[in-house]
Design a protein around this motif. Structure first.
Motif, PDB file in Angstrom:
ATOM      1  N   MET A 248       0.831  -1.210   0.000  1.00 38.63           N
ATOM      2  CA  MET A 248       0.000   0.000   0.000  1.00 38.63           C
ATOM      3  C   MET A 248       0.868   1.264   0.000  1.00 38.63           C
ATOM      4  O   MET A 248       0.521   2.264  -0.621  1.00 38.63           O
ATOM      5  CB  MET A 248      -0.945  -0.002   1.203  1.00 38.63           C
ATOM      6  CG  MET A 248      -2.095  -0.984   1.068  1.00 38.63           C
ATOM      7  SD  MET A 248      -3.233  -0.866   2.474  1.00 38.63           S
ATOM      8  CE  MET A 248      -4.570  -1.950   1.916  1.00 38.63           C
ATOM      9  N   ALA A 249       1.998   1.208   0.706  1.00 35.19           N
ATOM     10  CA  ALA A 249       2.858   2.385   0.819  1.00 35.19           C
ATOM     11  C   ALA A 249       3.706   2.622  -0.424  1.00 35.19           C
ATOM     12  O   ALA A 249       3.962   3.761  -0.804  1.00 35.19           O
ATOM     13  CB  ALA A 249       3.767   2.245   2.041  1.00 35.19           C
ATOM     14  N   LYS A 250       4.145   1.526  -1.089  1.00 30.67           N
ATOM     15  CA  LYS A 250       5.136   1.668  -2.158  1.00 30.67           C
ATOM     16  C   LYS A 250       4.722   1.073  -3.502  1.00 30.67           C
ATOM     17  O   LYS A 250       5.416   1.270  -4.497  1.00 30.67           O
ATOM     18  CB  LYS A 250       6.451   1.000  -1.720  1.00 30.67           C
ATOM     19  CG  LYS A 250       7.044   1.608  -0.454  1.00 30.67           C
ATOM     20  CD  LYS A 250       8.414   1.049  -0.126  1.00 30.67           C
ATOM     21  CE  LYS A 250       8.336  -0.326   0.479  1.00 30.67           C
ATOM     22  NZ  LYS A 250       9.596  -0.754   1.113  1.00 30.67           N
ATOM     23  N   GLY A 251       3.621   0.288  -3.506  1.00 33.98           N
ATOM     24  CA  GLY A 251       3.228  -0.374  -4.755  1.00 33.98           C
ATOM     25  C   GLY A 251       4.079  -1.582  -5.070  1.00 33.98           C
ATOM     26  O   GLY A 251       3.990  -2.149  -6.152  1.00 33.98           O
ATOM     27  N   LYS A 252       4.916  -1.992  -4.113  1.00 33.33           N
ATOM     28  CA  LYS A 252       5.747  -3.186  -4.277  1.00 33.33           C
ATOM     29  C   LYS A 252       6.002  -3.797  -2.899  1.00 33.33           C
ATOM     30  O   LYS A 252       5.736  -3.160  -1.881  1.00 33.33           O
ATOM     31  CB  LYS A 252       7.044  -2.851  -5.004  1.00 33.33           C
ATOM     32  CG  LYS A 252       7.829  -1.712  -4.396  1.00 33.33           C
ATOM     33  CD  LYS A 252       8.806  -1.083  -5.374  1.00 33.33           C
ATOM     34  CE  LYS A 252       9.974  -2.002  -5.639  1.00 33.33           C
ATOM     35  NZ  LYS A 252      11.121  -1.299  -6.258  1.00 33.33           N
ATOM     36  N   PHE A 253       6.525  -5.020  -2.874  1.00 32.00           N
ATOM     37  CA  PHE A 253       6.632  -5.743  -1.602  1.00 32.00           C
ATOM     38  C   PHE A 253       7.959  -5.528  -0.887  1.00 32.00           C
ATOM     39  O   PHE A 253       8.066  -5.696   0.308  1.00 32.00           O
ATOM     40  CB  PHE A 253       6.376  -7.237  -1.824  1.00 32.00           C
ATOM     41  CG  PHE A 253       5.017  -7.484  -2.406  1.00 32.00           C
ATOM     42  CD1 PHE A 253       3.887  -7.327  -1.629  1.00 32.00           C
ATOM     43  CD2 PHE A 253       4.855  -7.820  -3.743  1.00 32.00           C
ATOM     44  CE1 PHE A 253       2.621  -7.508  -2.153  1.00 32.00           C
ATOM     45  CE2 PHE A 253       3.593  -8.005  -4.287  1.00 32.00           C
ATOM     46  CZ  PHE A 253       2.475  -7.846  -3.491  1.00 32.00           C
ATOM     47  N   ARG A 254       8.997  -5.178  -1.657  1.00 34.09           N
ATOM     48  CA  ARG A 254      10.302  -4.904  -1.028  1.00 34.09           C
ATOM     49  C   ARG A 254      11.034  -3.855  -1.847  1.00 34.09           C
ATOM     50  O   ARG A 254      10.669  -3.586  -2.981  1.00 34.09           O
ATOM     51  CB  ARG A 254      11.116  -6.191  -0.877  1.00 34.09           C
ATOM     52  CG  ARG A 254      11.216  -7.060  -2.099  1.00 34.09           C
ATOM     53  CD  ARG A 254      11.700  -8.460  -1.771  1.00 34.09           C
ATOM     54  NE  ARG A 254      10.742  -9.210  -0.976  1.00 34.09           N
ATOM     55  CZ  ARG A 254       9.697  -9.865  -1.491  1.00 34.09           C
ATOM     56  NH1 ARG A 254       9.465  -9.844  -2.784  1.00 34.09           N
ATOM     57  NH2 ARG A 254       8.878 -10.524  -0.715  1.00 34.09           N
ATOM     58  N   GLU A 265       8.144  10.314  -6.825  1.00 34.45           N
ATOM     59  CA  GLU A 265       7.753   8.943  -6.487  1.00 34.45           C
ATOM     60  C   GLU A 265       6.541   8.502  -7.303  1.00 34.45           C
ATOM     61  O   GLU A 265       5.593   9.276  -7.499  1.00 34.45           O
ATOM     62  CB  GLU A 265       7.431   8.841  -4.988  1.00 34.45           C
ATOM     63  CG  GLU A 265       8.658   9.006  -4.113  1.00 34.45           C
ATOM     64  CD  GLU A 265       8.365   8.753  -2.641  1.00 34.45           C
ATOM     65  OE1 GLU A 265       7.198   8.910  -2.226  1.00 34.45           O
ATOM     66  OE2 GLU A 265       9.299   8.385  -1.910  1.00 34.45           O
ATOM     67  N   ILE A 266       6.605   7.279  -7.817  1.00 34.39           N
ATOM     68  CA  ILE A 266       5.479   6.706  -8.555  1.00 34.39           C
ATOM     69  C   ILE A 266       4.796   5.691  -7.642  1.00 34.39           C
ATOM     70  O   ILE A 266       5.297   4.594  -7.437  1.00 34.39           O
ATOM     71  CB  ILE A 266       5.956   5.982  -9.837  1.00 34.39           C
ATOM     72  CG1 ILE A 266       6.850   6.891 -10.683  1.00 34.39           C
ATOM     73  CG2 ILE A 266       4.765   5.481 -10.654  1.00 34.39           C
ATOM     74  CD1 ILE A 266       7.616   6.161 -11.775  1.00 34.39           C
ATOM     75  N   LYS A 267       3.687   6.122  -7.053  1.00 38.35           N
ATOM     76  CA  LYS A 267       2.974   5.241  -6.132  1.00 38.35           C
ATOM     77  C   LYS A 267       1.546   5.026  -6.645  1.00 38.35           C
ATOM     78  O   LYS A 267       0.883   6.003  -7.013  1.00 38.35           O
ATOM     79  CB  LYS A 267       2.917   5.851  -4.732  1.00 38.35           C
ATOM     80  CG  LYS A 267       4.280   5.961  -4.075  1.00 38.35           C
ATOM     81  CD  LYS A 267       4.160   6.088  -2.573  1.00 38.35           C
ATOM     82  CE  LYS A 267       4.302   7.519  -2.127  1.00 38.35           C
ATOM     83  NZ  LYS A 267       4.418   7.680  -0.677  1.00 38.35           N
TER      84      LYS A 267
END
Length: 301
Positions: A248-254, A265-267
């Motif tokens: 939710m914060a970054k659009g990716k898991f790590r 930032e592309i979120k």
């Protein structure tokens, strides 16, 4: 809806998080006893639609008799393809209540609970090929060590794996009683319930490939939600919550948030809740399962 099947956790908070539009299209990817779905339907007008997913055949008994409702007998990792089959490219909100339903814990023969002696099954989808006894009797010591350490966060995971591999040479570990007898010497005194809960969690996650399914589902949710649509996820242990929080914060898991050419930032999401919402003490008193629940909400940008 069967109240005894599963009491919906944080029902009011989930509905507020979804911010339901009466004519919107919504998805409940963990239908279970239908508690959350029934509440969503009650907030829709005649143009609204609700699609629900559940891989457990037992959940099909709880289907809602409403023409605006469609229950899909599939794992939520197949979200996007199934919505396409029903002519939907985008939806207004998605709700996921992760983990095991009260019904699955209470059905002794499903093998989810340490309370009953039963065959070690733990399949959420009863037609799945892999069950817990297969994991225990056929996985290598190295793989068992990894599963217990990563998915159960068990301190003595290596010793536990070795003792299981040694014990199964003499006698297969097929039931809850077999497993308890095998690991009894390794269980810390006074922390028996916690230890068994971690062990069962690790096996269940492996059997159902839960973390893989969660990542596939979340990745698809990004393309399925229309701008302004809400993603609402309730998790029950830190492994799931970490994945949901990062996504939710970054659009990716790590890793870090991706940036464009100018360093912006592309979120895909805007966080609606910075911190996870937890159940009230009153709700926990009525439904102990709510104690570990963490609710997070994000809006599609």
């Amino acid at each position: 809806m069967d109240k005894t099947y599963h009491i919906p956790v944080m029902l009011r908070e989930c509905m507020e998080a979804l911010a339901i539009k009466p004519d919107g299209v919504y998805v409940d990817v963990t239908f279970g006893g239908g508690g959350h779905s029934k509440e969503i339907i009650s907030r829709l007008d005649k143009n609204g639609r609700l699609l629900a997913f559940d891989q457990d055949p037992d959940a099909l008994r709880n289907v809602l008799p409403d023409e605006r409702f469609q229950l899909i007998h599939q794992n939520f990792r197949f979200l996007k393809n199934n919505l396409r089959l029903y002519g939907l490219k985008h939806v207004d909100g998605i709700l996921a209540d992760l983990g095991v339903s009260s019904h699955q814990f209470d059905e002794a023969d499903r093998g989810f609970s340490i309370r009953f002696d039963a065959t070690l099954d733990m399949r959420m989808d009863k037609e799945g090929d892999l069950d817990a006894k297969t994991v225990l009797n056929s996985y290598s010591e190295e793989d068992l060590h990894k599963i217990f350490g990563m998915y159960g966060e068990i301190q003595n995971a290596r010793t536990l794996a070795r003792s299981i591999v040694t014990a199964r040479i003499v006698k297969p570990i097929n039931t809850v009683a077999d497993l308890k007898a095998t690991v009894a010497k390794m269980v810390p005194r006074g922390k028996e319930n916690k230890y068994y809960a971690q062990l069962f969690q690790a096996l269940r996650i492996e059997v159902n490939k839960e973390l893989d399914a969660l990542q596939e589902f979340l990745s698809q949710a990004t393309s399925v939600l229309r701008p302004g649509g809400r993603l609402v996820v309730m998790s029950y242990h830190s492994l799931e919550d970490r994945l949901v929080k990062n996504f939710m914060a970054k659009g990716k898991f790590r890793g870090d948030v991706e940036k464009d050419f100018y360093g912006n930032e592309i979120k895909p999401f805007k966080l609606i809740t910075r911190k996870a919402v937890t159940a009230s003490s009153e709700e926990v008193d009525l439904n102990s399962r709510a104690r570990s629940a963490k609710l997070r909400t994000a809006e599609r940008l």
